[in-house]
Design an enzyme around this catalytic site. Structure first.
Site, PDB file in Angstrom:
ATOM      1  N   ARG A  60       0.724  -1.415  -0.035  1.00  0.00           N
ATOM      2  CA  ARG A  60      -0.664   0.116   0.337  1.00  0.00           C
ATOM      3  C   ARG A  60       0.977   1.408  -0.101  1.00  0.00           C
ATOM      4  O   ARG A  60       0.221   2.227  -0.798  1.00  0.00           O
ATOM      5  CB  ARG A  60      -1.050   0.416   1.253  1.00  0.00           C
ATOM      6  CG  ARG A  60      -2.056   0.037   1.395  1.00  0.00           C
ATOM      7  CD  ARG A  60      -2.781  -0.487   1.984  1.00  0.00           C
ATOM      8  NE  ARG A  60      -2.139  -1.868   3.446  1.00  0.00           N
ATOM      9  CZ  ARG A  60      -2.238  -3.177   1.884  1.00  0.00           C
ATOM     10  NH1 ARG A  60      -3.204  -3.179   1.671  1.00  0.00           N
ATOM     11  NH2 ARG A  60      -1.797  -3.806   3.134  1.00  0.00           N
ATOM     12  N   THR A  61       1.611   1.207   0.349  1.00  0.00           N
ATOM     13  CA  THR A  61       2.514   2.533   1.198  1.00  0.00           C
ATOM     14  C   THR A  61       3.001   3.027  -0.499  1.00  0.00           C
ATOM     15  O   THR A  61       2.848   3.986  -0.635  1.00  0.00           O
ATOM     16  CB  THR A  61       3.745   2.802   2.241  1.00  0.00           C
ATOM     17  OG1 THR A  61       2.063   2.322   3.446  1.00  0.00           O
ATOM     18  CG2 THR A  61       3.919   3.833   2.372  1.00  0.00           C
ATOM     19  N   LYS A  89      25.945  -4.425  -0.024  1.00  0.00           N
ATOM     20  CA  LYS A  89      27.945  -4.515  -0.413  1.00  0.00           C
ATOM     21  C   LYS A  89      29.099  -3.646   0.185  1.00  0.00           C
ATOM     22  O   LYS A  89      29.564  -3.412   1.097  1.00  0.00           O
ATOM     23  CB  LYS A  89      28.445  -3.629  -1.531  1.00  0.00           C
ATOM     24  CG  LYS A  89      28.411  -4.332  -2.382  1.00  0.00           C
ATOM     25  CD  LYS A  89      28.684  -3.134  -4.302  1.00  0.00           C
ATOM     26  CE  LYS A  89      28.127  -4.121  -5.620  1.00  0.00           C
ATOM     27  NZ  LYS A  89      28.030  -2.971  -6.367  1.00  0.00           N
ATOM     28  N   ARG A 110      11.491   3.623   3.828  1.00  0.00           N
ATOM     29  CA  ARG A 110      10.762   2.182   4.706  1.00  0.00           C
ATOM     30  C   ARG A 110      12.271   1.838   5.556  1.00  0.00           C
ATOM     31  O   ARG A 110      13.023   1.496   4.992  1.00  0.00           O
ATOM     32  CB  ARG A 110       9.938   1.496   4.284  1.00  0.00           C
ATOM     33  CG  ARG A 110       9.440   0.901   5.262  1.00  0.00           C
ATOM     34  CD  ARG A 110       8.355  -0.464   4.637  1.00  0.00           C
ATOM     35  NE  ARG A 110       6.920   0.840   5.142  1.00  0.00           N
ATOM     36  CZ  ARG A 110       5.678   0.035   4.651  1.00  0.00           C
ATOM     37  NH1 ARG A 110       5.212  -1.128   4.911  1.00  0.00           N
ATOM     38  NH2 ARG A 110       4.801   0.984   5.219  1.00  0.00           N
ATOM     39  N   HIS A 138       5.502   5.815  11.797  1.00  0.00           N
ATOM     40  CA  HIS A 138       4.799   6.031  10.609  1.00  0.00           C
ATOM     41  C   HIS A 138       3.249   7.603  10.044  1.00  0.00           C
ATOM     42  O   HIS A 138       2.447   6.928  10.331  1.00  0.00           O
ATOM     43  CB  HIS A 138       4.047   4.564   9.877  1.00  0.00           C
ATOM     44  CG  HIS A 138       3.198   4.282   8.221  1.00  0.00           C
ATOM     45  ND1 HIS A 138       3.847   5.595   7.916  1.00  0.00           N
ATOM     46  CD2 HIS A 138       3.095   2.944   7.978  1.00  0.00           C
ATOM     47  CE1 HIS A 138       3.417   4.591   6.459  1.00  0.00           C
ATOM     48  NE2 HIS A 138       2.853   3.306   7.442  1.00  0.00           N
TER      49      HIS A 138
HETATM   50  C1  NCD Z   1       1.353  -0.684   8.209  1.00  0.00           C
HETATM   51  C2  NCD Z   1       3.248  -0.570   8.173  1.00  0.00           C
HETATM   52  O1  NCD Z   1       3.695  -0.857   7.397  1.00  0.00           O
HETATM   53  O2  NCD Z   1       3.472  -0.034   9.392  1.00  0.00           O
HETATM   54  N1  NCD Z   1       1.244  -0.467   7.522  1.00  0.00           N
HETATM   55  C3  NCD Z   1       0.606   0.384   6.470  1.00  0.00           C
HETATM   56  O3  NCD Z   1       1.683   1.602   6.386  1.00  0.00           O
HETATM   57  N2  NCD Z   1      -0.462   0.197   5.896  1.00  0.00           N
HETATM   58  C4  NCD Z   1       1.115  -1.351  10.040  1.00  0.00           C
HETATM   59  C5  NCD Z   1       1.479  -3.014   9.064  1.00  0.00           C
HETATM   60  O4  NCD Z   1       2.207  -3.170   8.686  1.00  0.00           O
HETATM   61  O5  NCD Z   1       0.344  -3.653  10.225  1.00  0.00           O
END
Ligand code: NCD
Length: 309
Positions: A60-61, A89, A110, A138
């Site tokens: 999703r993100t 590396k 991320r 997040h």
């Molecule tokens: C969340 C995350 O990555 O923290 N997912 C997201 O970005 N929608 C929640 C999760 O992974 O449970």
């Protein structure tokens, strides 16, 4: 304050977002929602490039940042196969980011380490957006969660928000609790004892908080039920995860005592904490929430890239 307080800024923590600033982002998000509904072709990020730098899995993100950038006429390149990149590396995060910063106008990152987005922001000249730093934060998910609460219920003020699930490792919970703490809300934390809200978070939150292991005891007063997945990948062992999971499963039956105007949200992905039969309940807002993520991320990208090129 300039007309666009986010121009050229990093987005690292929910702490950066006052209710006024959330209002700026959400107003822009609503404009984009309307423009997309009218099938307008938007081009304001034409010529701008986003790098999606993902050291952890994401559907999703990463997809919603990519879709947001493309919908605004920009371009995207993903770096998600980190195993095939220079990290294997021995390159430092700072060097990787400094390199990608030469190619891109904005970096979405991320990473499994708390503080990684901050480190990236220090290495990059262009804006860096935190799309999850380990169990830290997040912030963009929290913004779209809050936007969803506002769109569903007219605003967070006066509401009781109940977080249920893995409050220890769930970074979305950490960011949303901080964001909501600037409003007139009451927060319930429902989790097994071993997965409770971290103490530093509870100390940072300035509104009423109530902790329990018993969802039934708080459900009837709840306006927003924020359900989360037990974060398997953060557990020290598979056995510890097996012991912690499956404590709370939201079903049509368990929602019977809840309010008629309850809003059920979830950052997704879901494992088994919401029974699929709940999806047909009009109170289930988690897929509307996904759509809201597109508008909110369009707004964030347009705002941080405004004048930053
Ligand atoms: C969340 C995350 O990555 O923290 N997912 C997201 O970005 N929608 C929640 C999760 O992974 O449970």
């Amino acid at each position: 304050m300039s007309a666009n307080p986010l121009a050229g800024s990093d987005v690292l923590s929910a702490d950066q977002f006052s209710p006024d600033l959330c209002g700026v982002v959400f107003e822009r998000a609503r404009q984009y929602r309307e423009a997309l509904a009218n099938e307008e072709k938007l081009d304001e990020l034409h010529g701008r490039v986003l790098v999606n730098l993902f050291y952890e899995p994401s559907t999703r993100t990463s997809a919603s940042f990519a879709a947001a950038m493309l919908r605004l006429g920009g371009q995207v390149f993903p770096i998600s196969e980190i195993k095939s990149s220079s990290v294997t590396k021995g390159e430092t995060l700072a060097d990787t980011v400094r390199t990608l910063d030469q190619y891109a106008d904005v970096i979405v990152i991320r990473n499994p380490e708390v503080g990684a987005a901050q480190e990236a922001a220090e290495a990059a000249e262009h804006p860096v957006i935190n799309a999850g730093d380990g169990i830290g934060e997040h912030p963009t998910q929290a913004l779209l969660d809050l936007f969803t609460i506002i769109e569903e219920r007219g605003g967070p003020d006066g509401l009781t928000v109940t977080f249920v699930g893995d409050l220890k490792y769930g970074r979305t919970v950490h960011s949303l609790a901080k964001l909501l703490s600037r409003y007139d809300v009451t927060l319930n934390y429902v989790s097994p004892k071993s997965l409770g809200m971290p103490t530093e978070l509870k100390e940072a939150v300035t509104v009423g908080q109530h902790e329990t292991t018993d969802l039934e005891s708080v459900l009837p007063q709840t306006d927003v039920l924020y359900v989360t997945r037990v974060q398997q990948e953060r557990f020290p062992s598979k056995a510890a995860y097996e012991q912690a999971k499956g404590n709370y499963v939201v079903t049509p039956e368990s929602l019977e005592p809840a309010k008629d105007d309850l809003v059920v949200i979830h950052p997704l992905p879901r494992v088994d904490e919401i029974d699929r039969r709940v999806d047909a309940d009009p109170r289930a807002a988690y897929f509307r929430e996904v759509k809201n993520g597109l508008y909110v991320r369009m707004a964030l990208l347009a705002l941080v890239l405004d004048g930053a090129g």
